[in-house]
Design a protein around this motif. Sequence first.
Motif, PDB file in Angstrom:
ATOM      1  N   LEU A  84       6.800  -0.371  -2.300  1.00 39.52           N
ATOM      2  CA  LEU A  84       8.223  -0.288  -2.047  1.00 39.52           C
ATOM      3  C   LEU A  84       8.681  -1.774  -2.334  1.00 39.52           C
ATOM      4  CD1 LEU A  84      10.365   1.671  -1.079  1.00 39.52           C
ATOM      5  CD2 LEU A  84       9.792   0.819   1.270  1.00 39.52           C
ATOM      6  N   VAL A  85       9.560  -1.731  -3.112  1.00 42.71           N
ATOM      7  CA  VAL A  85      10.043  -3.480  -3.637  1.00 42.71           C
ATOM      8  C   VAL A  85      11.629  -3.063  -3.724  1.00 42.71           C
ATOM      9  CG1 VAL A  85       8.158  -3.582  -4.838  1.00 42.71           C
ATOM     10  CG2 VAL A  85      10.005  -2.735  -6.083  1.00 42.71           C
ATOM     11  N   PHE A  86      12.392  -4.508  -3.606  1.00 40.63           N
ATOM     12  CA  PHE A  86      13.723  -4.460  -3.763  1.00 40.63           C
ATOM     13  C   PHE A  86      13.932  -4.599  -5.244  1.00 40.63           C
ATOM     14  CE2 PHE A  86      13.220  -6.194   0.597  1.00 40.63           C
ATOM     15  CZ  PHE A  86      14.103  -5.603   1.075  1.00 40.63           C
ATOM     16  N   GLY A  87      15.170  -3.750  -5.721  1.00 41.99           N
ATOM     17  CA  GLY A  87      15.329  -3.682  -7.040  1.00 41.99           C
ATOM     18  C   GLY A  87      15.826  -4.891  -7.861  1.00 41.99           C
ATOM     19  N   ASP A  88      16.446  -5.790  -6.913  1.00 41.77           N
ATOM     20  CA  ASP A  88      16.844  -7.180  -7.535  1.00 41.77           C
ATOM     21  C   ASP A  88      15.839  -8.097  -7.574  1.00 41.77           C
ATOM     22  OD1 ASP A  88      16.765  -7.723  -4.977  1.00 41.77           O
ATOM     23  OD2 ASP A  88      18.910  -8.198  -4.628  1.00 41.77           O
ATOM     24  N   SER A  89      15.087  -8.367  -6.565  1.00 42.62           N
ATOM     25  CA  SER A  89      14.421  -9.648  -6.456  1.00 42.62           C
ATOM     26  C   SER A  89      12.577  -8.978  -6.864  1.00 42.62           C
ATOM     27  CB  SER A  89      14.373 -10.228  -5.367  1.00 42.62           C
ATOM     28  OG  SER A  89      13.899  -9.260  -4.159  1.00 42.62           O
ATOM     29  N   GLY A  90      12.465  -7.717  -6.688  1.00 42.75           N
ATOM     30  CA  GLY A  90      11.120  -7.431  -6.727  1.00 42.75           C
ATOM     31  C   GLY A  90      10.283  -7.751  -5.528  1.00 42.75           C
ATOM     32  N   ALA A  91      10.808  -8.207  -4.560  1.00 44.91           N
ATOM     33  CA  ALA A  91      10.010  -8.759  -3.329  1.00 44.91           C
ATOM     34  C   ALA A  91       9.404  -7.541  -2.679  1.00 44.91           C
ATOM     35  CB  ALA A  91      10.887  -9.357  -2.296  1.00 44.91           C
ATOM     36  N   ASP A  92       8.314  -7.528  -2.296  1.00 47.97           N
ATOM     37  CA  ASP A  92       7.469  -6.219  -1.898  1.00 47.97           C
ATOM     38  C   ASP A  92       7.626  -5.970  -0.412  1.00 47.97           C
ATOM     39  OD1 ASP A  92       5.611  -4.455  -1.188  1.00 47.97           O
ATOM     40  OD2 ASP A  92       4.180  -5.060  -2.812  1.00 47.97           O
ATOM     41  N   TYR A  93       8.106  -4.851  -0.079  1.00 48.68           N
ATOM     42  CA  TYR A  93       8.677  -4.388   1.486  1.00 48.68           C
ATOM     43  C   TYR A  93       7.618  -3.529   1.848  1.00 48.68           C
ATOM     44  CZ  TYR A  93      12.017  -3.759   5.289  1.00 48.68           C
ATOM     45  OH  TYR A  93      12.514  -3.658   6.549  1.00 48.68           O
ATOM     46  N   THR A  94       6.604  -3.096   1.092  1.00 54.58           N
ATOM     47  CA  THR A  94       5.647  -2.161   1.663  1.00 54.58           C
ATOM     48  C   THR A  94       4.733  -2.061   2.957  1.00 54.58           C
ATOM     49  OG1 THR A  94       5.068  -1.874  -0.829  1.00 54.58           O
ATOM     50  CG2 THR A  94       3.626  -0.821   0.757  1.00 54.58           C
ATOM     51  N   GLU A  95       4.348  -3.550   3.342  1.00 52.63           N
ATOM     52  CA  GLU A  95       3.847  -3.594   4.413  1.00 52.63           C
ATOM     53  C   GLU A  95       4.419  -3.424   5.687  1.00 52.63           C
ATOM     54  OE1 GLU A  95       0.615  -2.758   4.543  1.00 52.63           O
ATOM     55  OE2 GLU A  95       0.699  -2.609   2.190  1.00 52.63           O
ATOM     56  N   VAL A  96       5.813  -4.028   5.453  1.00 53.81           N
ATOM     57  CA  VAL A  96       6.665  -4.149   6.638  1.00 53.81           C
ATOM     58  C   VAL A  96       7.056  -2.795   6.874  1.00 53.81           C
ATOM     59  CG1 VAL A  96       8.917  -4.774   7.337  1.00 53.81           C
ATOM     60  CG2 VAL A  96       7.688  -6.168   5.791  1.00 53.81           C
ATOM     61  N   MET A  97       7.346  -1.795   5.875  1.00 56.49           N
ATOM     62  CA  MET A  97       7.781  -0.520   5.875  1.00 56.49           C
ATOM     63  C   MET A  97       6.436   0.572   6.648  1.00 56.49           C
ATOM     64  SD  MET A  97       9.886   2.203   6.113  1.00 56.49           S
ATOM     65  CE  MET A  97      11.506   1.700   4.916  1.00 56.49           C
ATOM     66  N   ARG A  98       5.448   0.086   6.119  1.00 51.48           N
ATOM     67  CA  ARG A  98       4.252   0.917   6.523  1.00 51.48           C
ATOM     68  C   ARG A  98       3.986   0.681   8.062  1.00 51.48           C
ATOM     69  NH1 ARG A  98       0.193   0.549   1.954  1.00 51.48           N
ATOM     70  NH2 ARG A  98       1.201   2.247   1.050  1.00 51.48           N
ATOM     71  N   SER A  99       4.002  -0.622   8.525  1.00 47.69           N
ATOM     72  CA  SER A  99       3.706  -0.858   9.800  1.00 47.69           C
ATOM     73  C   SER A  99       4.858  -0.331  10.803  1.00 47.69           C
ATOM     74  CB  SER A  99       3.232  -2.407  10.238  1.00 47.69           C
ATOM     75  OG  SER A  99       4.281  -3.115   9.853  1.00 47.69           O
ATOM     76  N   PHE A 100       5.994  -0.656  10.169  1.00 47.31           N
ATOM     77  CA  PHE A 100       7.258   0.139  11.044  1.00 47.31           C
ATOM     78  C   PHE A 100       7.146   1.727  11.114  1.00 47.31           C
ATOM     79  CE2 PHE A 100      10.860   2.884  10.502  1.00 47.31           C
ATOM     80  CZ  PHE A 100      11.374   2.423  11.869  1.00 47.31           C
ATOM     81  N   ALA A 101       6.861   2.308  10.096  1.00 42.29           N
ATOM     82  CA  ALA A 101       6.517   3.696  10.062  1.00 42.29           C
ATOM     83  C   ALA A 101       5.335   4.353  11.184  1.00 42.29           C
ATOM     84  CB  ALA A 101       6.282   4.290   8.813  1.00 42.29           C
ATOM     85  N   ARG A 102       4.335   3.311  11.042  1.00 37.21           N
ATOM     86  CA  ARG A 102       3.312   3.737  11.974  1.00 37.21           C
ATOM     87  C   ARG A 102       3.547   3.518  13.442  1.00 37.21           C
ATOM     88  NH1 ARG A 102      -1.509   1.779   7.717  1.00 37.21           N
ATOM     89  NH2 ARG A 102      -1.119   3.520   6.427  1.00 37.21           N
ATOM     90  N   ALA A 103       4.097   2.536  13.762  1.00 33.30           N
ATOM     91  CA  ALA A 103       4.551   2.194  15.158  1.00 33.30           C
ATOM     92  C   ALA A 103       5.641   3.328  15.508  1.00 33.30           C
ATOM     93  CB  ALA A 103       5.181   0.741  15.411  1.00 33.30           C
ATOM     94  N   ARG A 104       6.659   3.657  14.730  1.00 33.58           N
ATOM     95  CA  ARG A 104       7.633   4.526  15.066  1.00 33.58           C
ATOM     96  C   ARG A 104       7.229   5.906  15.036  1.00 33.58           C
ATOM     97  NH1 ARG A 104      11.618   6.513  17.114  1.00 33.58           N
ATOM     98  NH2 ARG A 104      13.566   6.746  16.563  1.00 33.58           N
TER      99      ARG A 104
END
Length: 331
Positions: A84-104
């Motif tokens: 899961l990456v940002f369309g403009d910068s390409g920065a990777d958001y995968t691990e942030v989303m994954r750990s948020f999702a698991r906790a939530r």
Amino acid sequence: MNSSASSVVDPAAPPRSNPIRIGVSACLLGREVRWDGGHKRDRFVTDGLGRFVEFVPLCPEVESGLSIPRPTLRLAGEIDDPRLVFGDSGADYTEVMRSFARARLHTLADLDLCGFILKSDSPSCGLERVRVYGKGGMALRKGRGLFAAELAARFPLLPLEEEGRLNDAKLRETFVERVFAYRRWLDFVAAGVSLARMVDFHRIHKYLLLAHSPEHYAACGRLVARGKALSRAELREQYGELFMRGMARAATRGRHTNVLQHMAGYFKKQLDAASKDELHRTLDDYSDGLVPLIVPITLIRHHVRVFGLAYLEEQVYLAPHPKELMLRNQV
Ligand code: SF4
């Protein structure tokens, strides 16, 4: 004929203390949480279903720490394991989303969710056919949003659907039936599983499950028949999985027709010639697509009530969800 017969029970009516609680992508409720500050309010969700269920709104992108507005996200890389990456910068958001999702999702476990409606096409919420961008910038619509993937893995029996697919009358009816079936299953489990209660649960769901999947109905029956050899936990786990997997198959006109004919077999002989003819014609009209399901169901409910057929009166199939939703007027 038993004129003092009780009215057809409404097994769909949930106990007041156990609400039908459905998780939902927050933007579908009209919350302005999208990347551009907009929303995607869905009228069936808010005005139709919303009258009968309690929503648990959730926006994975905002709740995981992103702002409104924000740069867009996209899925990129391997179809089977996209990032899961940002369309403009390409920065990777995968691990942030994954750990948020698991906790939530952990916090949702105690809420007894009965379903989840997800926003289509979203790299976070989309359930299927989400664009995954390959190296050359080409996109294949074969992905699943990252939050949706974690949700499906955490709650494998939970009915999940996208708002776009709920515009299809058949898919909508199937989803709502699954939601109410899951509520009944959770209530059944909460009250304590015994073999006798399992037999009752299986019996009252016979025609509902047959309309969705005769194979799963038969498999559930075989499981209950050898229930004495299983621990209560094994019986609960295996039956719950078979039951909900069967309910996930869309009920077809052909299978509904079979179910209706089976039910009619209980009282056909008691009908006079004119009533029998009316019943035949109604079932044929439904089978030929000339009238919606609610027409033969109403006629059968009438006869079940008039003849006081207890075995049919208790069948969930005759009233699996609130009639005010009018779902069977369109299939
Ligand atoms: S699709 Fe999901 S992540 Fe995107 S705005 Fe809606 S709720 Fe938030």
